[in-house]
Design a protein around this motif. Structure first.
Motif, PDB file in Angstrom:
ATOM      1  N   ASP A  97       9.634  10.632  80.777  1.00  0.00           N
ATOM      2  CA  ASP A  97      10.295   9.651  81.641  1.00  0.00           C
ATOM      3  C   ASP A  97      11.540   9.091  80.960  1.00  0.00           C
ATOM      4  OD1 ASP A  97       8.095  10.028  83.275  1.00  0.00           O
ATOM      5  OD2 ASP A  97       6.970   8.483  82.207  1.00  0.00           O
ATOM      6  N   TYR A  98      11.425   8.863  79.641  1.00  0.00           N
ATOM      7  CA  TYR A  98      12.604   8.382  78.919  1.00  0.00           C
ATOM      8  C   TYR A  98      13.702   9.436  78.937  1.00  0.00           C
ATOM      9  CZ  TYR A  98      11.105   3.899  77.251  1.00  0.00           C
ATOM     10  OH  TYR A  98      10.757   2.587  77.199  1.00  0.00           O
ATOM     11  N   PHE A  99      13.296  10.688  78.808  1.00  0.00           N
ATOM     12  CA  PHE A  99      14.301  11.757  78.860  1.00  0.00           C
ATOM     13  C   PHE A  99      15.032  11.695  80.206  1.00  0.00           C
ATOM     14  CE2 PHE A  99      15.739  16.111  79.637  1.00  0.00           C
ATOM     15  CZ  PHE A  99      16.480  16.311  78.486  1.00  0.00           C
ATOM     16  N   ILE A 150       3.695  17.613  73.399  1.00  0.00           N
ATOM     17  CA  ILE A 150       2.499  17.262  74.181  1.00  0.00           C
ATOM     18  C   ILE A 150       2.090  18.438  75.059  1.00  0.00           C
ATOM     19  CG2 ILE A 150       1.628  15.786  76.049  1.00  0.00           C
ATOM     20  CD1 ILE A 150       3.464  13.566  74.924  1.00  0.00           C
ATOM     21  N   SER A 151       3.098  19.066  75.697  1.00  0.00           N
ATOM     22  CA  SER A 151       2.795  20.136  76.651  1.00  0.00           C
ATOM     23  C   SER A 151       2.672  21.490  75.962  1.00  0.00           C
ATOM     24  CB  SER A 151       3.891  20.200  77.710  1.00  0.00           C
ATOM     25  OG  SER A 151       5.073  20.733  77.136  1.00  0.00           O
ATOM     26  N   GLY A 152       2.879  21.525  74.663  1.00  0.00           N
ATOM     27  CA  GLY A 152       2.795  22.799  73.953  1.00  0.00           C
ATOM     28  C   GLY A 152       3.940  23.738  74.281  1.00  0.00           C
ATOM     29  N   GLY A 153       5.119  23.160  74.577  1.00  0.00           N
ATOM     30  CA  GLY A 153       6.296  23.999  74.783  1.00  0.00           C
ATOM     31  C   GLY A 153       6.602  24.308  76.236  1.00  0.00           C
ATOM     32  N   LEU A 179       8.572  17.986  82.039  1.00  0.00           N
ATOM     33  CA  LEU A 179       9.693  17.090  82.311  1.00  0.00           C
ATOM     34  C   LEU A 179       9.687  16.597  83.748  1.00  0.00           C
ATOM     35  CD1 LEU A 179      12.561  18.862  80.352  1.00  0.00           C
ATOM     36  CD2 LEU A 179      11.192  16.903  79.668  1.00  0.00           C
ATOM     37  N   VAL A 180       9.070  17.359  84.664  1.00  0.00           N
ATOM     38  CA  VAL A 180       9.061  16.921  86.066  1.00  0.00           C
ATOM     39  C   VAL A 180       7.644  16.680  86.561  1.00  0.00           C
ATOM     40  CG1 VAL A 180      11.266  17.924  86.720  1.00  0.00           C
ATOM     41  CG2 VAL A 180       9.232  19.356  86.747  1.00  0.00           C
ATOM     42  N   HIS A 181       6.675  16.548  85.649  1.00  0.00           N
ATOM     43  CA  HIS A 181       5.303  16.318  86.088  1.00  0.00           C
ATOM     44  C   HIS A 181       5.021  14.886  86.489  1.00  0.00           C
ATOM     45  CE1 HIS A 181       2.881  20.027  84.633  1.00  0.00           C
ATOM     46  NE2 HIS A 181       3.527  20.207  85.752  1.00  0.00           N
ATOM     47  N   SER A 182       5.594  13.909  85.755  1.00  0.00           N
ATOM     48  CA  SER A 182       5.214  12.531  86.047  1.00  0.00           C
ATOM     49  C   SER A 182       6.000  12.015  87.240  1.00  0.00           C
ATOM     50  CB  SER A 182       5.454  11.649  84.824  1.00  0.00           C
ATOM     51  OG  SER A 182       6.677  10.966  84.950  1.00  0.00           O
ATOM     52  N   SER A 183       5.335  11.121  87.996  1.00  0.00           N
ATOM     53  CA  SER A 183       6.003  10.595  89.193  1.00  0.00           C
ATOM     54  C   SER A 183       7.143   9.665  88.801  1.00  0.00           C
ATOM     55  CB  SER A 183       4.993   9.879  90.081  1.00  0.00           C
ATOM     56  OG  SER A 183       4.216   9.009  89.294  1.00  0.00           O
ATOM     57  N   ILE A 184       7.020   9.023  87.627  1.00  0.00           N
ATOM     58  CA  ILE A 184       8.109   8.136  87.201  1.00  0.00           C
ATOM     59  C   ILE A 184       9.379   8.958  86.972  1.00  0.00           C
ATOM     60  CG2 ILE A 184       8.896   6.570  85.401  1.00  0.00           C
ATOM     61  CD1 ILE A 184       6.030   5.745  84.933  1.00  0.00           C
ATOM     62  N   ALA A 185       9.230  10.069  86.236  1.00  0.00           N
ATOM     63  CA  ALA A 185      10.394  10.906  85.967  1.00  0.00           C
ATOM     64  C   ALA A 185      10.999  11.404  87.276  1.00  0.00           C
ATOM     65  CB  ALA A 185      10.013  12.082  85.071  1.00  0.00           C
ATOM     66  N   ALA A 237      19.956  10.747  69.463  1.00  0.00           N
ATOM     67  CA  ALA A 237      18.761  10.961  68.657  1.00  0.00           C
ATOM     68  C   ALA A 237      17.502  10.660  69.458  1.00  0.00           C
ATOM     69  CB  ALA A 237      18.827  10.090  67.413  1.00  0.00           C
ATOM     70  N   ASP A 238      17.515   9.555  70.201  1.00  0.00           N
ATOM     71  CA  ASP A 238      16.336   9.191  70.983  1.00  0.00           C
ATOM     72  C   ASP A 238      16.071  10.183  72.108  1.00  0.00           C
ATOM     73  OD1 ASP A 238      15.383   7.030  69.677  1.00  0.00           O
ATOM     74  OD2 ASP A 238      16.682   5.602  70.709  1.00  0.00           O
ATOM     75  N   MET A 239      17.157  10.663  72.706  1.00  0.00           N
ATOM     76  CA  MET A 239      17.001  11.618  73.792  1.00  0.00           C
ATOM     77  C   MET A 239      16.326  12.885  73.258  1.00  0.00           C
ATOM     78  SD  MET A 239      20.017  12.855  76.300  1.00  0.00           S
ATOM     79  CE  MET A 239      19.709  13.850  77.749  1.00  0.00           C
ATOM     80  N   GLU A 240      16.814  13.344  72.097  1.00  0.00           N
ATOM     81  CA  GLU A 240      16.219  14.542  71.517  1.00  0.00           C
ATOM     82  C   GLU A 240      14.761  14.312  71.118  1.00  0.00           C
ATOM     83  OE1 GLU A 240      18.219  16.099  68.075  1.00  0.00           O
ATOM     84  OE2 GLU A 240      16.872  17.821  67.971  1.00  0.00           O
ATOM     85  N   ASN A 241      14.495  13.155  70.488  1.00  0.00           N
ATOM     86  CA  ASN A 241      13.118  12.871  70.077  1.00  0.00           C
ATOM     87  C   ASN A 241      12.165  12.869  71.247  1.00  0.00           C
ATOM     88  OD1 ASN A 241      13.744  12.680  67.444  1.00  0.00           O
ATOM     89  ND2 ASN A 241      13.981  10.446  67.435  1.00  0.00           N
ATOM     90  N   ASN A 242      12.594  12.225  72.351  1.00  0.00           N
ATOM     91  CA  ASN A 242      11.710  12.162  73.504  1.00  0.00           C
ATOM     92  C   ASN A 242      11.474  13.542  74.099  1.00  0.00           C
ATOM     93  OD1 ASN A 242      10.799   9.384  74.072  1.00  0.00           O
ATOM     94  ND2 ASN A 242      12.991   8.964  74.006  1.00  0.00           N
ATOM     95  N   LEU A 243      12.523  14.350  74.107  1.00  0.00           N
ATOM     96  CA  LEU A 243      12.366  15.707  74.625  1.00  0.00           C
ATOM     97  C   LEU A 243      11.381  16.490  73.752  1.00  0.00           C
ATOM     98  CD1 LEU A 243      13.331  17.922  76.580  1.00  0.00           C
ATOM     99  CD2 LEU A 243      15.099  18.494  74.941  1.00  0.00           C
ATOM    100  N   ARG A 244      11.551  16.350  72.424  1.00  0.00           N
ATOM    101  CA  ARG A 244      10.682  17.110  71.531  1.00  0.00           C
ATOM    102  C   ARG A 244       9.246  16.619  71.593  1.00  0.00           C
ATOM    103  NH1 ARG A 244      14.503  17.774  66.259  1.00  0.00           N
ATOM    104  NH2 ARG A 244      12.673  18.629  65.241  1.00  0.00           N
ATOM    105  N   ARG A 245       9.090  15.293  71.738  1.00  0.00           N
ATOM    106  CA  ARG A 245       7.743  14.738  71.843  1.00  0.00           C
ATOM    107  C   ARG A 245       7.079  15.237  73.126  1.00  0.00           C
ATOM    108  NH1 ARG A 245       8.471   8.713  71.231  1.00  0.00           N
ATOM    109  NH2 ARG A 245       9.812   9.293  69.486  1.00  0.00           N
ATOM    110  N   ALA A 246       7.844  15.204  74.228  1.00  0.00           N
ATOM    111  CA  ALA A 246       7.285  15.665  75.503  1.00  0.00           C
ATOM    112  C   ALA A 246       6.826  17.113  75.381  1.00  0.00           C
ATOM    113  CB  ALA A 246       8.330  15.522  76.609  1.00  0.00           C
ATOM    114  N   LEU A 247       7.649  17.941  74.751  1.00  0.00           N
ATOM    115  CA  LEU A 247       7.305  19.357  74.683  1.00  0.00           C
ATOM    116  C   LEU A 247       6.199  19.632  73.672  1.00  0.00           C
ATOM    117  CD1 LEU A 247      10.686  21.112  75.196  1.00  0.00           C
ATOM    118  CD2 LEU A 247       8.770  20.932  76.729  1.00  0.00           C
TER     119      LEU A 247
END
Lengths: 499, 143
Positions: free
Chosen positions: A148-150, A458-461, A466-472, A446-456
């Protein structure tokens, strides 16, 4: 009632002698910087950040000082608009339209009075909005995950073009340049040195404050030599010290309308004070300009944009404090300050360090009152300062920014980086590429990249996360709507210009 | 025309960044690694640079005139100042730099010198003595 209690606690922080003194000092310096033509709020806040460090202020006090400077700049910006027809900063451009004609008619004191009251109304409405909306947004933002932050960062970069850019491609490019610059240095997760050319000096990347002072202040000085030839603004004499009370409230209803519009513009990420002033003026013109008096010194034409730009600058603090996504150039600079002070803005800031948030909000109420007093009876001091020669002001400002940066790290390398960013900033401005997205990219990269890497991770790549949550999804939808509106507004404007 | 040149420059830089980033390796539990985000950004920059190459804006006003010379002189003063700051000490280097800048901004000689002296000494006292930030005082060769 929670909010009121928290606000009372905030006042107990803001009313300590040190913080109160800093607030008054910040208001004065801010009005001064705002009033001087050319030195806008971004420059003012950027140059004074190192000074705040130098004073070894606690994080809360530093934030109070710089926010008061920020509010002060917004008040001060109108003074040179009205007296010289030269806007002190970008949002004050709309104030020249009716402010200068009114001053030329010999009613400078009234114009300054109206705009001071309008600034007060706008800033107070925005501060009230900040008090009551920010905690709710912060509560909602706790549920935001990395994906969502991404999405939020994507929105900030995609929508900033709607306002800043003449050419949307260049505005996006500016953001991308910022993101590229942000990736220089050691990668925090793996320790890989990226784009450092083997230089240890670049291992920490580009210090945001060094870059910002370079981009804005140094480039401003280079631009100054080109502008100097074109302008021959003569200061209008001030007719009398104090305006009459009745005259000052001539634009009151217009201020209220302008405040609400400005506040909404300010809250939107990437919009900010210039848009607030612009939309407020145009709406007011459509609503009340029955006799075609706008542009000739109509009080409502001064009140609406002044209320609008001050309300927007207060509103812009909301996304910055609650989400860590700034809504304007100046709030981007304030975000840089927070990061350097090790304060992580975002929803947790409201829970973990309430004294900082509420102390700040309380001091903004105080700043408004102080600024109203400074800008109505004492406005004569600031108008007199307009006649200070540039050969005195500019060199001193440059030197203060150099020492400020030097005092942070004692590294001449940082000063060279600052000069290089100054040249970059100048080149970008010459090419009509806005600087604000560059700063946003640099700060948020830096934060954008961190959030992207954290999200991926979680999902194992799997990029699908990135489009699973309703907030995003909601954020992407809002982004699409805003882009659509921007296109329509741009169409209408070019249509009007053509006819 | 300038837009096309700058666009081309950005294109070259982003392709280089993309290629350089290929060498950065991923760690454990970090499927994306340090390479992918810079590559995404570089790819985006490359696409956007095409926009500048194929749809350039008209050239900005840029001639070699007095303003340009003053800009170059200002940069020279600033760079010289940084080089001399530690060797000459703060008060001397700041006085010199401020006086030269004031002259560039149109001050007459005496006024420029007075501005320089005032700034060099005033800011030294303010930062060193009032704010407690040590600045280099004397030229390095004296001690």
């Amino acid at each position: 009632m929670d909010i009121l209690n928290a606000l009372m606690d905030g006042f107990s922080v803001a009313l300590t002698p040190t913080n109160l003194g800093l607030a008054v000092f910040g208001c004065f310096i801010g009005t001064l910087i705002g009033a001087l033509p050319g030195l806008g709020p971004v420059n003012g806040v950027a140059i004074l950040i190192p000074v705040a460090f130098a004073m070894k202020l606690s994080p809360g006090s530093a934030l109070i000082l710089l926010s008061c400077i920020y509010y002060g700049c917004m008040y001060g910006g109108r003074i040179s608009s009205i007296m010289l027809n030269i806007p002190g900063d970008e949002p004050a451009i709309m104030t020249t339209l009716d402010g200068y004609p009114m001053a030329k008619k010999g009613k400078a004191a009234q114009a300054l009075g109206i705009s001071a009251v309008a600034s007060f109304v706008g800033a107070t409405v925005a501060t009230l909005g900040l008090t009551f909306f920010a905690p709710y947004l912060a509560k909602a933002a706790i549920y935001f995950g990395p994906a969502d932050y991404f999405a939020l960062y994507v929105m900030a970069f995609a929508t900033i073009g709607g306002v800043a850019g003449v050419n949307p491609i260049k505005t996006l490019l500016a953001a991308v340049i910022g993101l590229m610059l942000a990736s220089v240095g050691l990668d925090p997760a793996t320790g890989t040195a990226r784009f450092t050319f083997g230089s240890y000096n670049l291992y920490d990347g580009f210090d945001p404050i060094v870059s910002i002072v370079g981009l804005f202040a140094i480039s401003e000085i280079l631009m100054y030599f080109e502008r100097i030839a074109g302008e021959g603004g003569e200061a209008v004499p001030l007719d009398r010290g104090l305006p009459k009370l009745r005259e000052v409230f001539a634009g009151f209803p217009a201020s209220l309308r302008g405040s609400v519009i400005g506040f909404i513009c300010g809250v939107l990420p990437g919009a900010g004070a210039s848009l607030g002033a612009f939309v407020s003026y145009n709406v007011e013109k459509q609503v009340s300009d029955k006799d075609g008096t706008f542009g000739t010194g109509d009080p409502r034409g001064i009140a609406a944009p002044e209320a609008g730009n001050n309300a927007a600058s207060g509103g812009a603090l909301i996304p910055m404090l609650t989400l860590g996504v700034p809504g304007s150039g100046t709030t981007a600079v304030m975000l840089a300050l927070l990061i350097s002070l090790n304060i992580q803005p975002g929803p947790l800031l409201f829970e973990r360090q309430p004294e900082i948030v509420w102390g700040l909000i309380a001091s903004l109420y105080i700043a408004n009152v102080v600024l109203l007093v400074m800008n109505v009876p004492l406005v004569g001091i600031f108008t007199r300062l307009l006649s200070l020669p540039q050969w005195l002001l500019m060199p001193v400002v440059i030197m203060v920014s150099f020492i400020g940066i030097y005092s942070i790290s004692h590294a001449p390398f940082d000063l060279f980086v600052m000069i290089a960013f100054g040249v970059l900033g100048y080149a970008l401005r010459k090419l009509d590429i806005s600087l604000v997205p560059v700063v946003l990219g640099l700060l948020l990269g830096a934060d954008m990249e961190n959030n992207l890497r954290r999200a991926l991770s979680i999902s194992g790549g799997d990029f699908g996360i990135l489009v699973h949550s309703s907030i995003a999804l909601a954020i992407y939808a809002l982004t699409a709507v805003m882009l659509f509106l921007t296109v329509i507004m741009a169409r209408r404007q070019t249509g009007k210009a053509a006819s | 025309m300038i837009d096309r040149l700058v666009g081309l420059m950005i294109l070259v830089i982003s392709v280089t960044v993309f290629l350089v980033a290929r060498g950065y390796e991923a760690g454990f539990g970090d499927p994306l690694g340090p390479a992918v985000f810079p590559q995404m950004v570089a790819a985006l920059a490359a696409i956007l640079s095409l926009g500048m190459i194929f749809r350039p804006d008209p050239n900005p006003d840029f001639r070699m005139d007095r303003a340009r010379l003053k800009q170059l002189a200002t940069l020279a003063v600033l760079i010289g100042y940084v080089l001399l700051l530690e060797p000459l000490g703060f008060p001397v280097s700041t006085t010199l730099a401020t006086a030269l800048l004031a002259a560039l901004f149109g001050a007459r000689a005496m006024r420029a010198l007075a501005t320089g002296l005032g700034t060099g000494v005033g800011l030294y006292l303010l930062f060193n003595n009032v704010l407690g930030l040590p600045l280099p005082l004397a030229p390095a060769f004296i001690g």
